[in-house]
Design a protein around this motif. Sequence first.
Motif, PDB file in Angstrom:
ATOM      1  N   TYR A 143       0.821  -1.205   0.000  1.00 23.01           N
ATOM      2  CA  TYR A 143       0.000   0.000   0.000  1.00 23.01           C
ATOM      3  C   TYR A 143       0.860   1.263   0.000  1.00 23.01           C
ATOM      4  O   TYR A 143       0.509   2.262  -0.622  1.00 23.01           O
ATOM      5  N   SER A 144       2.003   1.222   0.679  1.00 22.67           N
ATOM      6  CA  SER A 144       2.881   2.391   0.751  1.00 22.67           C
ATOM      7  C   SER A 144       4.193   2.092   0.025  1.00 22.67           C
ATOM      8  O   SER A 144       4.197   1.961  -1.184  1.00 22.67           O
ATOM      9  N   VAL A 145       5.277   1.956   0.752  1.00 19.89           N
ATOM     10  CA  VAL A 145       6.606   1.804   0.151  1.00 19.89           C
ATOM     11  C   VAL A 145       7.026   0.334   0.155  1.00 19.89           C
ATOM     12  O   VAL A 145       6.851  -0.367   1.151  1.00 19.89           O
ATOM     13  N   ALA A 167       5.189   3.398  -3.773  1.00 16.19           N
ATOM     14  CA  ALA A 167       6.551   3.847  -4.063  1.00 16.19           C
ATOM     15  C   ALA A 167       7.503   2.666  -3.956  1.00 16.19           C
ATOM     16  O   ALA A 167       7.247   1.711  -3.212  1.00 16.19           O
ATOM     17  N   GLY A 168       8.603   2.758  -4.697  1.00 11.32           N
ATOM     18  CA  GLY A 168       9.560   1.662  -4.684  1.00 11.32           C
ATOM     19  C   GLY A 168      10.470   1.675  -3.482  1.00 11.32           C
ATOM     20  O   GLY A 168      10.416   0.789  -2.627  1.00 11.32           O
ATOM     21  N   GLY A 181      18.854  -3.477  -9.846  1.00  9.66           N
ATOM     22  CA  GLY A 181      17.478  -3.430  -9.386  1.00  9.66           C
ATOM     23  C   GLY A 181      16.530  -2.964 -10.477  1.00  9.66           C
ATOM     24  O   GLY A 181      16.905  -2.204 -11.370  1.00  9.66           O
ATOM     25  N   VAL A 182      15.289  -3.411 -10.401  1.00  9.73           N
ATOM     26  CA  VAL A 182      14.238  -2.970 -11.309  1.00  9.73           C
ATOM     27  C   VAL A 182      13.072  -2.474 -10.464  1.00  9.73           C
ATOM     28  O   VAL A 182      12.489  -3.234  -9.681  1.00  9.73           O
ATOM     29  N   ILE A 183      12.753  -1.197 -10.618  1.00 10.00           N
ATOM     30  CA  ILE A 183      11.657  -0.570  -9.880  1.00 10.00           C
ATOM     31  C   ILE A 183      10.660  -0.074 -10.915  1.00 10.00           C
ATOM     32  O   ILE A 183      10.978   0.799 -11.721  1.00 10.00           O
ATOM     33  N   GLN A 188       3.280   6.211  -7.304  1.00  8.31           N
ATOM     34  CA  GLN A 188       3.683   7.562  -6.919  1.00  8.31           C
ATOM     35  C   GLN A 188       5.107   7.911  -7.359  1.00  8.31           C
ATOM     36  O   GLN A 188       5.324   8.893  -8.038  1.00  8.31           O
ATOM     37  N   TYR A 189       6.084   7.128  -6.947  1.00  7.55           N
ATOM     38  CA  TYR A 189       7.454   7.399  -7.373  1.00  7.55           C
ATOM     39  C   TYR A 189       8.285   6.128  -7.271  1.00  7.55           C
ATOM     40  O   TYR A 189       7.898   5.163  -6.618  1.00  7.55           O
TER      41      TYR A 189
END
Length: 199
Positions: A143-145, A167-168, A181-183, A188-189
Amino acid sequence: PFKLYVNDADTTLDLFCTTIGTITNLGVSSNGPISSPKALLDQYDLDYDDTVYIDTGVYAIGTNIIIGIEDAGSTNGYVSFIGSTNGTVIDRSSIAGEAYALQLSQASYIRLSDLILRNAFFGLYAEASDYTVVTNFAVSNCYSVGIQLFDVNNALFDHFTVNKCAAGLNVSGQNNLFQHGVIHSNTQYGAYFRGLPSN
């Protein structure tokens, strides 16, 4: 050093264990794994060079898995949590505000490998846990980071993915290295860094 074993109720595609896990097992052998990472942490005080093998499966948890200062490694060696390359999934099953799939609290010198975290508020939340090493790691549907680091220094993240979260990465600390890494597909960001440079 201890080698400890966790397994779910299925041996399909298992790498480490020869039988299913139960809550009454001690988890000290591959033929007697305990059924829950949290139960293992509640039962044992880990120390440097100890290794926890978490075998293939989906571990649906109702409370945070917390690795605390009593289970930290040291300059002498890491405490390692190793999942299966066939898929070790920690499913928090809650997006409430303090629902974390995996939480490091003042636990430095922890090594995490081959783990998948999903369906949480934060996937990985680490606070004041320096020299963390994370490899072959995936976080999704938070839900968040996906990966939240607060006051964490000298961490290494190598070969990781974060997707379908708000966010990642959100990182506070110094001298942290993120590579391979793959984000992607976060709403959001991708990544936000505070403090001295991380790469």
